[in-house]
Design a protein around this motif. Structure first.
Motif, PDB file in Angstrom:
ATOM      1  N   GLU A   1      -4.822 -18.485 -15.249  1.00  0.00           N
ATOM      2  CA  GLU A   1      -5.777 -19.030 -16.213  1.00  0.00           C
ATOM      3  C   GLU A   1      -6.920 -18.050 -16.457  1.00  0.00           C
ATOM      4  O   GLU A   1      -7.456 -17.976 -17.561  1.00  0.00           O
ATOM      5  N   ASP A   2      -7.269 -17.284 -15.429  1.00  0.00           N
ATOM      6  CA  ASP A   2      -8.368 -16.333 -15.562  1.00  0.00           C
ATOM      7  C   ASP A   2      -8.011 -15.174 -16.492  1.00  0.00           C
ATOM      8  O   ASP A   2      -8.801 -14.775 -17.354  1.00  0.00           O
ATOM      9  N   LEU A   3      -6.815 -14.615 -16.284  1.00  0.00           N
ATOM     10  CA  LEU A   3      -6.444 -13.380 -16.962  1.00  0.00           C
ATOM     11  C   LEU A   3      -5.446 -13.560 -18.081  1.00  0.00           C
ATOM     12  O   LEU A   3      -5.240 -12.623 -18.863  1.00  0.00           O
ATOM     13  N   GLY A   4      -4.811 -14.723 -18.165  1.00  0.00           N
ATOM     14  CA  GLY A   4      -3.705 -14.881 -19.113  1.00  0.00           C
ATOM     15  C   GLY A   4      -2.492 -14.175 -18.545  1.00  0.00           C
ATOM     16  O   GLY A   4      -2.022 -14.494 -17.450  1.00  0.00           O
ATOM     17  N   GLU A   5      -1.981 -13.160 -19.246  1.00  0.00           N
ATOM     18  CA  GLU A   5      -0.866 -12.353 -18.736  1.00  0.00           C
ATOM     19  C   GLU A   5      -1.242 -10.878 -18.814  1.00  0.00           C
ATOM     20  O   GLU A   5      -1.540 -10.360 -19.890  1.00  0.00           O
ATOM     21  N   VAL A   6      -1.241 -10.231 -17.667  1.00  0.00           N
ATOM     22  CA  VAL A   6      -1.524  -8.803 -17.582  1.00  0.00           C
ATOM     23  C   VAL A   6      -0.287  -8.120 -17.017  1.00  0.00           C
ATOM     24  O   VAL A   6       0.185  -8.472 -15.930  1.00  0.00           O
ATOM     25  N   VAL A   7       0.247  -7.134 -17.745  1.00  0.00           N
ATOM     26  CA  VAL A   7       1.483  -6.467 -17.355  1.00  0.00           C
ATOM     27  C   VAL A   7       1.183  -5.034 -16.929  1.00  0.00           C
ATOM     28  O   VAL A   7       0.462  -4.306 -17.622  1.00  0.00           O
ATOM     29  N   THR A   8       1.743  -4.646 -15.790  1.00  0.00           N
ATOM     30  CA  THR A   8       1.577  -3.290 -15.265  1.00  0.00           C
ATOM     31  C   THR A   8       2.944  -2.616 -15.190  1.00  0.00           C
ATOM     32  O   THR A   8       3.856  -3.152 -14.544  1.00  0.00           O
ATOM     33  N   PRO A   9       3.139  -1.468 -15.850  1.00  0.00           N
ATOM     34  CA  PRO A   9       4.433  -0.773 -15.789  1.00  0.00           C
ATOM     35  C   PRO A   9       4.752  -0.303 -14.374  1.00  0.00           C
ATOM     36  O   PRO A   9       3.858  -0.005 -13.586  1.00  0.00           O
ATOM     37  N   LEU A  10       6.034  -0.240 -14.078  1.00  0.00           N
ATOM     38  CA  LEU A  10       6.520   0.278 -12.800  1.00  0.00           C
ATOM     39  C   LEU A  10       7.363   1.520 -13.038  1.00  0.00           C
ATOM     40  O   LEU A  10       8.007   1.638 -14.082  1.00  0.00           O
ATOM     41  N   PRO A  11       7.386   2.475 -12.087  1.00  0.00           N
ATOM     42  CA  PRO A  11       6.697   2.433 -10.784  1.00  0.00           C
ATOM     43  C   PRO A  11       5.195   2.694 -10.920  1.00  0.00           C
ATOM     44  O   PRO A  11       4.739   3.256 -11.920  1.00  0.00           O
ATOM     45  N   LEU A  12       4.430   2.263  -9.915  1.00  0.00           N
ATOM     46  CA  LEU A  12       2.998   2.495  -9.915  1.00  0.00           C
ATOM     47  C   LEU A  12       2.696   3.972  -9.657  1.00  0.00           C
ATOM     48  O   LEU A  12       3.525   4.708  -9.127  1.00  0.00           O
ATOM     49  N   ASP A  13       1.515   4.365 -10.014  1.00  0.00           N
ATOM     50  CA  ASP A  13       1.088   5.739  -9.791  1.00  0.00           C
ATOM     51  C   ASP A  13       1.004   6.002  -8.296  1.00  0.00           C
ATOM     52  O   ASP A  13       0.228   5.365  -7.578  1.00  0.00           O
ATOM     53  N   GLU A  14       1.816   6.924  -7.793  1.00  0.00           N
ATOM     54  CA  GLU A  14       1.857   7.206  -6.356  1.00  0.00           C
ATOM     55  C   GLU A  14       0.555   7.813  -5.859  1.00  0.00           C
ATOM     56  O   GLU A  14       0.272   7.800  -4.663  1.00  0.00           O
ATOM     57  N   ASN A  15      -0.248   8.378  -6.756  1.00  0.00           N
ATOM     58  CA  ASN A  15      -1.518   8.981  -6.343  1.00  0.00           C
ATOM     59  C   ASN A  15      -2.559   7.921  -5.989  1.00  0.00           C
ATOM     60  O   ASN A  15      -3.575   8.231  -5.374  1.00  0.00           O
ATOM     61  N   LYS A  16      -2.299   6.672  -6.412  1.00  0.00           N
ATOM     62  CA  LYS A  16      -3.223   5.583  -6.101  1.00  0.00           C
ATOM     63  C   LYS A  16      -2.677   4.810  -4.895  1.00  0.00           C
ATOM     64  O   LYS A  16      -1.773   3.987  -5.026  1.00  0.00           O
ATOM     65  N   ASN A  17      -3.221   5.110  -3.728  1.00  0.00           N
ATOM     66  CA  ASN A  17      -2.710   4.496  -2.498  1.00  0.00           C
ATOM     67  C   ASN A  17      -2.965   2.997  -2.444  1.00  0.00           C
ATOM     68  O   ASN A  17      -2.199   2.246  -1.868  1.00  0.00           O
ATOM     69  N   ALA A  18      -4.069   2.562  -3.029  1.00  0.00           N
ATOM     70  CA  ALA A  18      -4.420   1.141  -2.994  1.00  0.00           C
ATOM     71  C   ALA A  18      -4.612   0.655  -4.433  1.00  0.00           C
ATOM     72  O   ALA A  18      -5.737   0.448  -4.892  1.00  0.00           O
ATOM     73  N   TYR A  19      -3.508   0.542  -5.125  1.00  0.00           N
ATOM     74  CA  TYR A  19      -3.573   0.148  -6.528  1.00  0.00           C
ATOM     75  C   TYR A  19      -4.000  -1.326  -6.618  1.00  0.00           C
ATOM     76  O   TYR A  19      -3.332  -2.213  -6.076  1.00  0.00           O
ATOM     77  N   VAL A  20      -5.124  -1.575  -7.315  1.00  0.00           N
ATOM     78  CA  VAL A  20      -5.610  -2.952  -7.484  1.00  0.00           C
ATOM     79  C   VAL A  20      -4.831  -3.583  -8.637  1.00  0.00           C
ATOM     80  O   VAL A  20      -5.058  -3.269  -9.805  1.00  0.00           O
ATOM     81  N   LEU A  21      -3.923  -4.465  -8.265  1.00  0.00           N
ATOM     82  CA  LEU A  21      -3.048  -5.065  -9.268  1.00  0.00           C
ATOM     83  C   LEU A  21      -3.750  -6.146 -10.073  1.00  0.00           C
ATOM     84  O   LEU A  21      -3.538  -6.285 -11.273  1.00  0.00           O
ATOM     85  N   PHE A  22      -4.621  -6.923  -9.423  1.00  0.00           N
ATOM     86  CA  PHE A  22      -5.362  -7.961 -10.135  1.00  0.00           C
ATOM     87  C   PHE A  22      -6.591  -8.372  -9.342  1.00  0.00           C
ATOM     88  O   PHE A  22      -6.707  -8.091  -8.135  1.00  0.00           O
ATOM     89  N   SER A  23      -7.498  -9.039 -10.023  1.00  0.00           N
ATOM     90  CA  SER A  23      -8.714  -9.572  -9.412  1.00  0.00           C
ATOM     91  C   SER A  23      -8.899 -10.992  -9.927  1.00  0.00           C
ATOM     92  O   SER A  23      -9.006 -11.211 -11.138  1.00  0.00           O
ATOM     93  N   LEU A  24      -8.904 -11.957  -8.995  1.00  0.00           N
ATOM     94  CA  LEU A  24      -8.956 -13.369  -9.374  1.00  0.00           C
ATOM     95  C   LEU A  24     -10.085 -14.079  -8.637  1.00  0.00           C
ATOM     96  O   LEU A  24     -10.532 -13.642  -7.579  1.00  0.00           O
ATOM     97  N   ARG A  25     -10.486 -15.213  -9.191  1.00  0.00           N
ATOM     98  CA  ARG A  25     -11.481 -16.048  -8.518  1.00  0.00           C
ATOM     99  C   ARG A  25     -10.804 -16.884  -7.432  1.00  0.00           C
ATOM    100  O   ARG A  25      -9.600 -17.142  -7.495  1.00  0.00           O
TER     101      ARG A  25
END
Length: 236
Positions: A115-139
């Motif tokens: 409900e907060d974000l609706g639909e957020v799509v992230t392509p795969l594979p994730l960037d390997e240079n980002k060790n802690a990829y923040v996929l989403f932030s919710l309440r």
């Protein structure tokens, strides 16, 4: 008279003794018969158990060798209608198959539905240079679902399942598991939403989390292991 009486007693004596002896012999003989009956019943039970074991061994399902879909379709290439039926059932054409036996699941994207974000799509594979990829932030207290888009290649993948493990500060705080199902190769990618989750609430629940999402099939093939992170914020 006494002679006759004594004669009668002597005549009766052996008969009485013989009767008593016979009774004792019969009494001493009965336990042996019972033991023989018990042994016979035990032998019957053992025979039945052996028979059941042999029956199970003979009826245990023995799977045949795994064949590529191309080989399975080519088996009936003389029967045009059956070949077309198989292609329709599998959702692919013989020309799309390469003869490989082992199935492969290729993941294209991961999305978050809330409900907060609706639909957020992230392509795969994730960037390997980002060790802690923040996929989403919710309440805190938010309902959300992860949504996967993937393709199945080469062969049918059976019993595709996932496990999602979550840590906070290096301590495991949650793990969820679920079944996606069995999928055949097809031209169009599949889309599948995982079961709904709810973010925890409270002061201690807020902050950053790390997680690992893993997909395996019935044969323990690991098709993807995705490490990501997310954040839970204070509810407004």
């Amino acid at each position: 008279m006494e002679g006759g009486k004594r004669g009668a007693e002597e005549a009766a004596g052996p008969s009485s003794s013989s009767s008593s002896l016979g009774t004792n012999q019969e009494m001493s003989h009965h336990p042996n018969e019972e033991e023989e009956e018990e042994e016979t019943e035990e032998e019957k039970e053992e025979d039945e158990q052996h028979h059941e074991t042999d029956h199970l061994k003979n009826t245990t399902f023995q799977p045949g060798p795994l064949l590529s879909l191309k080989d399975q379709i080519e088996r009936d290439k003389e029967d045009e209608s059956l070949r077309r039926w198989k292609e329709k059932l599998l959702g692919c054409l013989e020309s799309d198959l390469d003869g490989r036996v082992d199935p492969e699941v290729k993941f294209h994207s991961i999305g978050i539905l809330s409900e907060d974000l609706g639909e957020v799509v992230t392509p795969l594979p994730l960037d390997e240079n980002k060790n802690a990829y923040v996929l989403f932030s919710l309440r805190e207290g938010s309902h959300y679902q992860l949504k996967l888009k993937f393709s199945v290649l080469h062969n049918i993948v059976s019993g595709l399942r996932y496990s999602n493990t979550v840590w906070k500060g290096g301590i495991q705080v949650d793990q969820s598991k679920g079944m996606l199902g069995t999928f055949a190769p097809q031209k169009e990618p599949y889309e599948h939403a995982l079961k709904e989750e709810v973010t925890p609430s409270g002061v201690l629940a807020r902050g950053a989390y790390s997680a690992k999402l893993k997909f395996e099939d019935d044969d323990r093939r690991c098709h993807m292991e995705l490490k990501y992170s997310f954040e839970i914020k204070k509810s407004i």
